[in-house]
Design a protein around this motif. Sequence first.
Motif, PDB file in Angstrom:
ATOM      1  N   MET A 204      74.645  29.735   7.652  1.00  0.00           N
ATOM      2  CA  MET A 204      73.392  30.453   7.902  1.00  0.00           C
ATOM      3  C   MET A 204      72.512  29.632   8.841  1.00  0.00           C
ATOM      4  O   MET A 204      71.580  28.950   8.405  1.00  0.00           O
ATOM      5  CB  MET A 204      72.651  30.739   6.595  1.00  0.00           C
ATOM      6  CG  MET A 204      73.191  31.916   5.817  1.00  0.00           C
ATOM      7  SD  MET A 204      71.987  32.490   4.576  1.00  0.00           S
ATOM      8  CE  MET A 204      70.655  33.077   5.638  1.00  0.00           C
ATOM      9  N   PRO A 205      72.772  29.654  10.136  1.00  0.00           N
ATOM     10  CA  PRO A 205      72.054  28.795  11.091  1.00  0.00           C
ATOM     11  C   PRO A 205      70.552  29.056  11.176  1.00  0.00           C
ATOM     12  O   PRO A 205      69.814  28.172  11.597  1.00  0.00           O
ATOM     13  CB  PRO A 205      72.736  29.110  12.429  1.00  0.00           C
ATOM     14  CG  PRO A 205      74.054  29.694  12.067  1.00  0.00           C
ATOM     15  CD  PRO A 205      73.842  30.421  10.791  1.00  0.00           C
ATOM     16  N   THR A 206      70.119  30.247  10.802  1.00  0.00           N
ATOM     17  CA  THR A 206      68.690  30.571  10.918  1.00  0.00           C
ATOM     18  C   THR A 206      67.915  30.287   9.634  1.00  0.00           C
ATOM     19  O   THR A 206      66.700  30.498   9.590  1.00  0.00           O
ATOM     20  CB  THR A 206      68.507  32.051  11.298  1.00  0.00           C
ATOM     21  OG1 THR A 206      69.180  32.874  10.331  1.00  0.00           O
ATOM     22  CG2 THR A 206      69.079  32.333  12.677  1.00  0.00           C
ATOM     23  N   ALA A 207      68.576  29.810   8.595  1.00  0.00           N
ATOM     24  CA  ALA A 207      67.888  29.503   7.339  1.00  0.00           C
ATOM     25  C   ALA A 207      67.126  28.190   7.469  1.00  0.00           C
ATOM     26  O   ALA A 207      67.675  27.191   7.952  1.00  0.00           O
ATOM     27  CB  ALA A 207      68.888  29.403   6.191  1.00  0.00           C
ATOM     28  N   PRO A 208      65.861  28.124   7.071  1.00  0.00           N
ATOM     29  CA  PRO A 208      65.127  26.853   7.090  1.00  0.00           C
ATOM     30  C   PRO A 208      65.845  25.798   6.254  1.00  0.00           C
ATOM     31  O   PRO A 208      66.499  26.124   5.254  1.00  0.00           O
ATOM     32  CB  PRO A 208      63.776  27.221   6.473  1.00  0.00           C
ATOM     33  CG  PRO A 208      63.627  28.684   6.721  1.00  0.00           C
ATOM     34  CD  PRO A 208      65.017  29.246   6.619  1.00  0.00           C
ATOM     35  N   CYS A 209      65.709  24.561   6.651  1.00  0.00           N
ATOM     36  CA  CYS A 209      66.473  23.479   6.027  1.00  0.00           C
ATOM     37  C   CYS A 209      66.226  23.375   4.530  1.00  0.00           C
ATOM     38  O   CYS A 209      67.136  22.998   3.771  1.00  0.00           O
ATOM     39  CB  CYS A 209      66.182  22.154   6.726  1.00  0.00           C
ATOM     40  SG  CYS A 209      64.432  21.662   6.703  1.00  0.00           S
ATOM     41  N   TRP A 210      65.023  23.692   4.069  1.00  0.00           N
ATOM     42  CA  TRP A 210      64.719  23.512   2.649  1.00  0.00           C
ATOM     43  C   TRP A 210      65.394  24.562   1.762  1.00  0.00           C
ATOM     44  O   TRP A 210      65.402  24.436   0.550  1.00  0.00           O
ATOM     45  CB  TRP A 210      63.212  23.518   2.414  1.00  0.00           C
ATOM     46  CG  TRP A 210      62.499  24.719   2.961  1.00  0.00           C
ATOM     47  CD1 TRP A 210      62.332  25.935   2.363  1.00  0.00           C
ATOM     48  CD2 TRP A 210      61.844  24.805   4.237  1.00  0.00           C
ATOM     49  NE1 TRP A 210      61.620  26.781   3.177  1.00  0.00           N
ATOM     50  CE2 TRP A 210      61.301  26.123   4.329  1.00  0.00           C
ATOM     51  CE3 TRP A 210      61.654  23.914   5.290  1.00  0.00           C
ATOM     52  CZ2 TRP A 210      60.592  26.554   5.450  1.00  0.00           C
ATOM     53  CZ3 TRP A 210      60.948  24.361   6.392  1.00  0.00           C
ATOM     54  CH2 TRP A 210      60.427  25.646   6.479  1.00  0.00           C
ATOM     55  N   HIS A 211      65.988  25.596   2.364  1.00  0.00           N
ATOM     56  CA  HIS A 211      66.743  26.579   1.592  1.00  0.00           C
ATOM     57  C   HIS A 211      68.223  26.205   1.453  1.00  0.00           C
ATOM     58  O   HIS A 211      68.941  26.828   0.665  1.00  0.00           O
ATOM     59  CB  HIS A 211      66.642  27.960   2.238  1.00  0.00           C
ATOM     60  CG  HIS A 211      65.303  28.605   2.120  1.00  0.00           C
ATOM     61  ND1 HIS A 211      64.550  28.530   0.967  1.00  0.00           N
ATOM     62  CD2 HIS A 211      64.572  29.338   3.006  1.00  0.00           C
ATOM     63  CE1 HIS A 211      63.413  29.189   1.142  1.00  0.00           C
ATOM     64  NE2 HIS A 211      63.393  29.676   2.375  1.00  0.00           N
ATOM     65  N   LEU A 212      68.685  25.227   2.217  1.00  0.00           N
ATOM     66  CA  LEU A 212      70.104  24.885   2.213  1.00  0.00           C
ATOM     67  C   LEU A 212      70.603  24.383   0.855  1.00  0.00           C
ATOM     68  O   LEU A 212      71.736  24.700   0.472  1.00  0.00           O
ATOM     69  CB  LEU A 212      70.407  23.870   3.316  1.00  0.00           C
ATOM     70  CG  LEU A 212      70.151  24.360   4.743  1.00  0.00           C
ATOM     71  CD1 LEU A 212      70.522  23.285   5.761  1.00  0.00           C
ATOM     72  CD2 LEU A 212      70.907  25.657   5.031  1.00  0.00           C
ATOM     73  N   PRO A 213      69.812  23.605   0.075  1.00  0.00           N
ATOM     74  CA  PRO A 213      70.298  23.217  -1.259  1.00  0.00           C
ATOM     75  C   PRO A 213      70.580  24.422  -2.164  1.00  0.00           C
ATOM     76  O   PRO A 213      71.524  24.398  -2.958  1.00  0.00           O
ATOM     77  CB  PRO A 213      69.154  22.359  -1.812  1.00  0.00           C
ATOM     78  CG  PRO A 213      68.468  21.814  -0.608  1.00  0.00           C
ATOM     79  CD  PRO A 213      68.549  22.910   0.414  1.00  0.00           C
ATOM     80  N   LYS A 214      69.786  25.488  -2.024  1.00  0.00           N
ATOM     81  CA  LYS A 214      70.018  26.692  -2.822  1.00  0.00           C
ATOM     82  C   LYS A 214      71.334  27.350  -2.417  1.00  0.00           C
ATOM     83  O   LYS A 214      72.119  27.779  -3.277  1.00  0.00           O
ATOM     84  CB  LYS A 214      68.867  27.683  -2.635  1.00  0.00           C
ATOM     85  CG  LYS A 214      67.492  27.155  -2.974  1.00  0.00           C
ATOM     86  CD  LYS A 214      66.417  28.169  -2.577  1.00  0.00           C
ATOM     87  CE  LYS A 214      65.028  27.585  -2.680  1.00  0.00           C
ATOM     88  NZ  LYS A 214      63.987  28.536  -2.191  1.00  0.00           N
TER      89      LYS A 214
END
Length: 321
Positions: A279-289
């Motif tokens: 998901m390249p457009t997801a903000p970095c802080w959502h990546l742990p989820k």
Amino acid sequence: MSTYSLSPARRAELNQKSNWRGTLEVAKDWTLVIAGFAISLAWPHPLSYVLSVFLLASAMAGFAILQHETAHRSLFATPSLNEWIGEYLAALPILQSMPGYRAYHMVHHRLAGTPDDPDRIMTESYPVSPGSLKRKLWRDISGQTGIKSIIGLMGMYAGYWKYELTGKVERLMPAPQGVSGYAKKFIANNGHIAILWQFAIWGALYALGNGWLYGLWAIAFIFVLPTCMRIRQIADHAVVADPLSKNPLMHARSTSANWFEKLLFAPHYEHYHLEHHLMPTAPCWHLPKLHAELKAAGVIPEQNQATSLLDVLRRATISTT
């Protein structure tokens, strides 16, 4: 082959941008800059200088990731903030160009998992022998890579070379005409602002009676940052399950990281690189989820999960015993 599908609603949730959270991510790195210099200003001592260099290098690694986030237009909900902060508060202080990086980096995402990926040159040779890895890291630690990068970045600002972060050298055509042509291109690409940032940092320290402390910033940039970047490149795409698969679950890695690794090598959740490619457009802080979901679904290949950056380096070397 591992596959995973997100519902449109979940995808929209993970793509949600936030101005306040983006501001917090930027503030983290500038706080490191202030703390890095403040320590040596308050307690001038060789150990303080070493700590300052590592804090400043951590901030620079963070700026590189903020440039990356804004290149994807994912750091702020307001588009103009992405553009301005990505360029002026993240890229230019470390002699980078966010627009140049965006054009280059989007090709990487479009061609990831293919032989034409421009970043493939940085990881396709792994695994390598321990001696080969040591030689690569020595070029970074000794400053050879850092000096070359400064020369390359100045040439890219001037339009002499094509924007490239892999070490490849390619003339940009058509070339500017004469010295004035290169100077105009340098200014058009904000190269003069990158230089002004260096004078601003030195000037602030000089006003505090310690202009020479700018040397710590230079040391961090020349000797430490290139080492951080190489290790991060290895962690992201080297020795993965299938580097020539278009599936991000196969061609990128998700790495666990302790606090020190997050500080110096993987700021802003960069160690969730597989998740970023998914998901390249997801903000970095959502990546742990997203990582937690993928982990629970059991779709990440074992080879594309690492317990630490040291684990990655072990995998990237061929045992000689």
